[in-house]
Design an enzyme around this catalytic site. Structure first.
Site, PDB file in Angstrom:
ATOM      1  N   GLU A  43      -3.178  19.946   7.089  1.00 24.80           N
ATOM      2  CA  GLU A  43      -4.027  18.811   7.483  1.00 24.80           C
ATOM      3  C   GLU A  43      -3.645  18.322   8.886  1.00 24.80           C
ATOM      4  OE1 GLU A  43      -4.186  15.682   4.542  1.00 24.80           O
ATOM      5  OE2 GLU A  43      -5.209  16.942   3.081  1.00 24.80           O
TER       6      GLU A  43
ATOM      7  N   HIS B 218     -31.711  19.744  -4.432  1.00 26.83           N
ATOM      8  CA  HIS B 218     -31.853  20.720  -3.351  1.00 26.83           C
ATOM      9  C   HIS B 218     -32.342  20.011  -2.096  1.00 26.83           C
ATOM     10  CE1 HIS B 218     -32.868  24.375  -1.213  1.00 26.83           C
ATOM     11  NE2 HIS B 218     -34.035  23.829  -0.896  1.00 26.83           N
TER      12      HIS B 218
ATOM     13  N   HIS C 230      -3.951   9.635  -6.629  1.00 22.34           N
ATOM     14  CA  HIS C 230      -4.769   9.359  -7.819  1.00 22.34           C
ATOM     15  C   HIS C 230      -3.990   9.620  -9.107  1.00 22.34           C
ATOM     16  CE1 HIS C 230      -5.749  13.199  -5.885  1.00 22.34           C
ATOM     17  NE2 HIS C 230      -5.877  13.726  -7.078  1.00 22.34           N
TER      18      HIS C 230
ATOM     19  N   CYS D 120       0.758   5.995   0.806  1.00 28.90           N
ATOM     20  CA  CYS D 120      -0.666   6.354   0.834  1.00 28.90           C
ATOM     21  C   CYS D 120      -1.433   5.579   1.907  1.00 28.90           C
ATOM     22  CB  CYS D 120      -1.248   6.108  -0.550  1.00 28.90           C
ATOM     23  SG  CYS D 120      -3.015   6.306  -0.632  1.00 28.90           S
TER      24      CYS D 120
ATOM     25  N   GLY E 253       0.793  -1.245   0.000  1.00 28.84           N
ATOM     26  CA  GLY E 253       0.000   0.000   0.000  1.00 28.84           C
ATOM     27  C   GLY E 253       0.813   1.276   0.000  1.00 28.84           C
TER      28      GLY E 253
ATOM     29  N   ALA F  45       3.462  25.582   5.362  1.00 31.78           N
ATOM     30  CA  ALA F  45       1.993  25.706   5.360  1.00 31.78           C
ATOM     31  C   ALA F  45       1.434  25.098   4.083  1.00 31.78           C
ATOM     32  CB  ALA F  45       1.578  27.169   5.480  1.00 31.78           C
TER      33      ALA F  45
END
Ligand code: FAD
Ligand code: NAI
Length: 468
Positions: free
Chosen positions: A188, A446, A323, A42, A39, A182
């Site tokens: 995060e 909506h 991605h 990520c 993996g 930053a």
């Protein structure tokens, strides 16, 4: 010696996806990973664990600050970091095992050990028990990823002077943390700890957060992060960091020079970018060339200078995103199968998982101006949206940039609730080269956050938003 049609080195989102697509296309495939779990960055120390902690800390923050307004009263609320880290570890464990299952399902052979080229068609695998095995590769895909940049003057010690890898394991809430950078990781992980009460100070070389992303989004997010208690020292550079058993001391000064300042904190998190990782890979033995920033050089087929050896993901140029690595993995597998795949690098979305979230696709205003492309701008704030008021998520806005003459959508930038998901509408429409009017004429449910996209598109196409 086992010989394969394709050997993939590295099992991150680039490598494991490439391996699956190769196997799907009928190639005999092996994957080499030096760690015991598959993996890559990520799944193990990146996207998945950071999002798990972002979700947990956001729940805590809501319970602490917003539940009362919703009419939910709590007493005795406190974060339990040990449980938070355990849940994160469980999520990582399940996700990594999922990749292992997919390897088996697709009959991909897994080799655990450090891979390095013997020559352009042979790879040796150094295993934990000291043994070495060699395998043959008709084609090789290098997907060895990246590691954090840790300059010598910052004295990275993995204890008090840390990177994201160690920050994701802290199981006792720090009182204070200094973050260098930053960028995405700084904001995060800074959010994770700030939400639970850690005093966060960020030292950033540039004059703003998230350089390269839309400036209005950056300004809006800065306001919210300051409300959360984060402090920013923009236009400052760190000259030295030193850690001891219990704290870190950070020396920094204005970019242009000036008096040196000093902060002591429980931790110093270095988050100033990542470098391509090719250590011990034996690139020279295969004759593969890297550029002056250590990125493996590839052509438009993602093939290196050595025929039959390809490279994808963080180890090559471009955005360091999971991605993007996955798309490149599929691209190389399909190229090897004789297909003609395509990646539009302009349409790779970027997301920052703070709250509010930030997301973007296509060009920024700055890029369009630099390229001399005439454009119009439509903006819509979340505070004008019923859905956002219902959930108390009124910070942020959507911005649509469209060509001044053709109305084609050129860029979409958002800061607000759930915009990590909302951005996909813009990506899909831009893939089909839609106009802002197309976007505006699509019926949006909506009440949803997506209505802000329709309204911003109305504003861009003809300056006629309905609810503003
Ligand atoms: P990696 O995932 O780095 O995998 C490379 C693998 O190769 C590693 O497992 C490594 O051990 C192995 N390897 C290296 N050399 C060898 C060798 N010689 N032999 C055998 N194995 C080797 N991206 C997003 O898109 N969304 C996010 O939300 C996001 N969050 C992130 C959060 C953090 C804290 C970090 C650090 C990164 C985040 N990223 C995110 C970036 C993302 O993790 C990377 O872009 C992505 O993992 C790159 O994939 P890759 O396959 O190129 O390499
Ligand atoms: P980054 O490139 O996003 O940000 C680094 C920041 O550090 C920049 O603002 C830069 O100006 C600043 N900086 C650089 N040198 C400095 C110095 N000496 N002193 C002070 N500031 C300095 O890198 P970051 O945050 O480390 O993330 C690395 C990569 O991981 C990114 O490229 C990103 O693509 C990926 N990532 C993606 C995420 C996502 O998609 N949500 C989440 C986390 C990481």
């Amino acid at each position: 010696m086992n010989t394969y049609d394709v050997v993939v080195i590295g099992s991150g989102p680039g490598g494991y996806v490439a391996a699956i697509r190769c196997a799907q296309l009928g190639m005999k495939t092996a994957i080499i990973e030096k760690y015991n779990t598959l993996g890559g960055t990520c799944l193990n120390v990146g996207c998945i664990p950071s999002k798990a902690l972002l979700d947990s800390s956001e729940h805590y923050h809501n319970a602490d600050k917003n539940f009362k307004e919703h009419g939910i009263e709590l007493t005795g609320l406190k974060p339990n970091m040990v449980q938070m880290i355990k849940r994160k570890d469980d999520v990582v464990d399940q996700t990594c095992k999922g990749v292992e299952f997919l390897m088996k399902k697709n009959k991909i052979d897994i080799y655990t050990g450090h891979g390095s080229f013997v020559d352009s068609n042979k790879i040796s695998i150094a295993k934990a028990d000291g043994s070495v095995e060699e395998i043959g590769a008709k084609k090789t895909i290098i997907a060895t990823g990246s590691k954090p940049i840790t300059p010598a003057a910052m004295n990275y010690d993995k204890q008090r002077v840390i990177t994201s890898t160690e920050a994701l394991k802290i199981d006792k809430l720090p009182k204070s943390m200094v973050i260098i950078g930053a960028g995405v990781i700084g904001l995060e992980l800074g959010s994770v700890f700030a939400r639970m009460g850690t005093k966060i100070e960020v030292i950033e070389f540039q004059d703003r957060i998230l350089p390269g992303m839309d400036n209005d989004c950056a300004k809006e997010l800065t306001k919210t992060l300051k409300k959360l208690g984060m402090t920013f020292h923009f236009n400052h550079k760190v000259t030295e960091v030193k850690g001891n058993k219990t704290s870190a001391t950070i020396k920094f000064e204005a970019k242009e020079g000036g008096e040196s300042q000093e902060i002591k904190a429980d931790y110093c998190l270095i988050a100033i970018g990542r470098r391509p990782y090719t250590d011990g890979l034996g690139l020279d033995k295969a004759g593969v060339v890297a550029d002056d920033r250590g990125r493996i050089e590839v052509d438009h087929h993602l093939q290196t200078n050595v025929p039959g050896i390809y490279a994808i993901g963080d180890v090559v140029k471009g955005a360091m995103l999971a991605h993007k690595a996955e798309e490149e993995g599929v691209f190389v597998a399909e190229t090897l199968a004789g297909q003609k795949p395509h990646i539009d690098y302009n349409l790779i979305p970027g997301v920052v998982y703070t709250w509010p979230e930030v997301s973007a696709v296509g060009q920024t205003e700055e890029q369009l101006k630099e390229a001399g492309i005439p454009f119009k701008v439509g903006k819509f704030p979340f505070k004008a949206l019923g859905r956002a008021r219902a959930s108390m998520d009124t910070d942020g806005m959507v911005k649509v940039l469209a060509h001044k003459d053709s109305d084609e959508i050129l860029g979409v930038h958002m800061v607000g609730p759930r915009v990590a998901d909302v951005i996909m509408e813009a990506v899909a429409l831009m893939e089909f080269r839609a106009s802002a009017e197309d976007m505006a004429r699509i019926c949006h449910p909506h009440p949803t956050f997506t209505e802000a996209v329709k309204e911003a598109a109305l504003a861009a196409t003809d300056n006629r938003p309905i609810h503003l």
